[in-house]
Motif scaffolding. Structure first.
Motif, mmCIF file in Angstrom:
data_model
loop_
_atom_site.group_PDB
_atom_site.id
_atom_site.type_symbol
_atom_site.label_atom_id
_atom_site.label_comp_id
_atom_site.label_asym_id
_atom_site.label_seq_id
_atom_site.Cartn_x
_atom_site.Cartn_y
_atom_site.Cartn_z
ATOM 1 N N ALA A 131 84.594 60.286 78.100
ATOM 2 C CA ALA A 131 85.173 61.243 77.160
ATOM 3 C C ALA A 131 84.938 62.651 77.701
ATOM 4 C CB ALA A 131 84.530 61.100 75.789
ATOM 5 N N TYR A 133 97.555 67.907 70.804
ATOM 6 C CA TYR A 133 96.191 68.166 71.275
ATOM 7 C C TYR A 133 95.568 66.869 71.798
ATOM 8 C CZ TYR A 133 91.407 69.835 71.613
ATOM 9 O OH TYR A 133 90.170 70.163 72.088
ATOM 10 N N ARG A 134 95.702 65.783 71.041
ATOM 11 C CA ARG A 134 95.148 64.488 71.455
ATOM 12 C C ARG A 134 95.750 64.047 72.788
ATOM 13 N NH1 ARG A 134 96.495 59.703 71.967
ATOM 14 N NH2 ARG A 134 98.533 59.902 71.021
ATOM 15 N N THR A 135 97.058 64.244 72.945
ATOM 16 C CA THR A 135 97.746 63.875 74.184
ATOM 17 C C THR A 135 97.257 64.722 75.353
ATOM 18 O OG1 THR A 135 99.693 63.160 72.954
ATOM 19 C CG2 THR A 135 100.013 63.665 75.283
ATOM 20 N N ALA A 152 89.241 71.091 68.536
ATOM 21 C CA ALA A 152 90.368 70.236 68.152
ATOM 22 C C ALA A 152 91.487 71.040 67.508
ATOM 23 C CB ALA A 152 89.895 69.139 67.206
ATOM 24 N N ASP A 153 92.707 70.788 67.980
ATOM 25 C CA ASP A 153 93.931 71.401 67.458
ATOM 26 C C ASP A 153 93.949 72.919 67.586
ATOM 27 O OD1 ASP A 153 94.449 68.780 66.757
ATOM 28 O OD2 ASP A 153 94.038 69.082 64.634
ATOM 29 N N SER A 175 98.184 67.982 66.022
ATOM 30 C CA SER A 175 97.056 67.097 66.312
ATOM 31 C C SER A 175 97.416 66.054 67.371
ATOM 32 C CB SER A 175 96.549 66.415 65.042
ATOM 33 O OG SER A 175 97.576 65.670 64.446
ATOM 34 N N GLU A 176 98.659 65.573 67.353
ATOM 35 C CA GLU A 176 99.100 64.596 68.367
ATOM 36 C C GLU A 176 99.216 65.253 69.741
ATOM 37 O OE1 GLU A 176 99.660 61.185 68.657
ATOM 38 O OE2 GLU A 176 98.476 61.327 66.823
ATOM 39 N N ALA A 194 103.559 63.098 73.241
ATOM 40 C CA ALA A 194 102.965 63.168 71.909
ATOM 41 C C ALA A 194 103.932 62.673 70.818
ATOM 42 C CB ALA A 194 102.525 64.590 71.607
ATOM 43 N N ILE A 211 94.321 66.152 75.689
ATOM 44 C CA ILE A 211 92.962 65.718 76.039
ATOM 45 C C ILE A 211 92.999 64.360 76.753
ATOM 46 C CG2 ILE A 211 90.690 65.071 75.111
ATOM 47 C CD1 ILE A 211 91.466 68.140 75.056
ATOM 48 N N SER A 212 93.851 63.468 76.289
ATOM 49 C CA SER A 212 93.980 62.148 76.921
ATOM 50 C C SER A 212 94.438 62.272 78.376
ATOM 51 C CB SER A 212 94.968 61.298 76.122
ATOM 52 O OG SER A 212 95.216 60.079 76.780
#
Length: 149
Positions: A40, A20-22, A71-72, A17-18, A145, A24-25
């Motif tokens: 976004a 994936y978030r990274t 997500a993920d 999850s981290e 991440a 996208i960021s």
């Protein structure tokens, strides 16, 4: 492997999850450099960017669009170029051994058969540099991440 697609598998260590978030960021930051109004990313988000082509080293105007975001699981971009398109996909998977991997691929679709054939030949030579560049990018995202500087 398809002859029009280059891919690379990276074993990552960060929580999925981290990572994936990274991812996208970092992609959001890239899109915001072209269009500061984007707050976004979501499927359908589009920017216009000037990018250098791989084969002819020319600067061309391209349209980049977010195709898929789960997500993920998966993130996919499509870049329309004057000579065709490139579909970039980040897919989270697991190896048979249980190791977490992030598979990055680029599918190159050209409008002319000649350019498609040239890519197939060029792609074989380009694969070494492609792998090196993608490995560096994946390591950067994985470390970011994990908050490793």
């Amino acid at each position: 492997m398809r002859t029009d697609t280059l891919s690379y598998k990276y074993r990552y260590e960060a929580p999925k999850s981290e990572l994936y978030r990274t991812l996208i960021s970092e992609q959001l930051k890239y899109f915001q450099r072209a269009d500061k109004s984007i707050q976004a990313l979501k499927p359908g988000t589009i920017i216009i960017a000037n990018l250098q082509t791989k084969m002819h080293q020319l600067i061309t105007q391209n349209t980049m669009k977010v195709n898929i975001m789960k997500a993920d699981d998966i993130f996919q971009l499509e870049t329309q170029q004057p000579s065709g398109k490139i579909v970039q996909t980040y897919k989270f998977e697991q190896e048979h051994s249980g190791a977490n991997i992030l598979v990055y691929s680029e599918q190159n679709v050209f409008e002319s058969n000649r350019n498609q054939m040239n890519f197939m030949i060029f792609g074989l030579m380009y694969k070494y540099f492609y792998n090196r560049g993608v490995r560096k990018r994946m390591r950067y995202l994985d470390n970011l991440a994990q908050n490793i500087e």
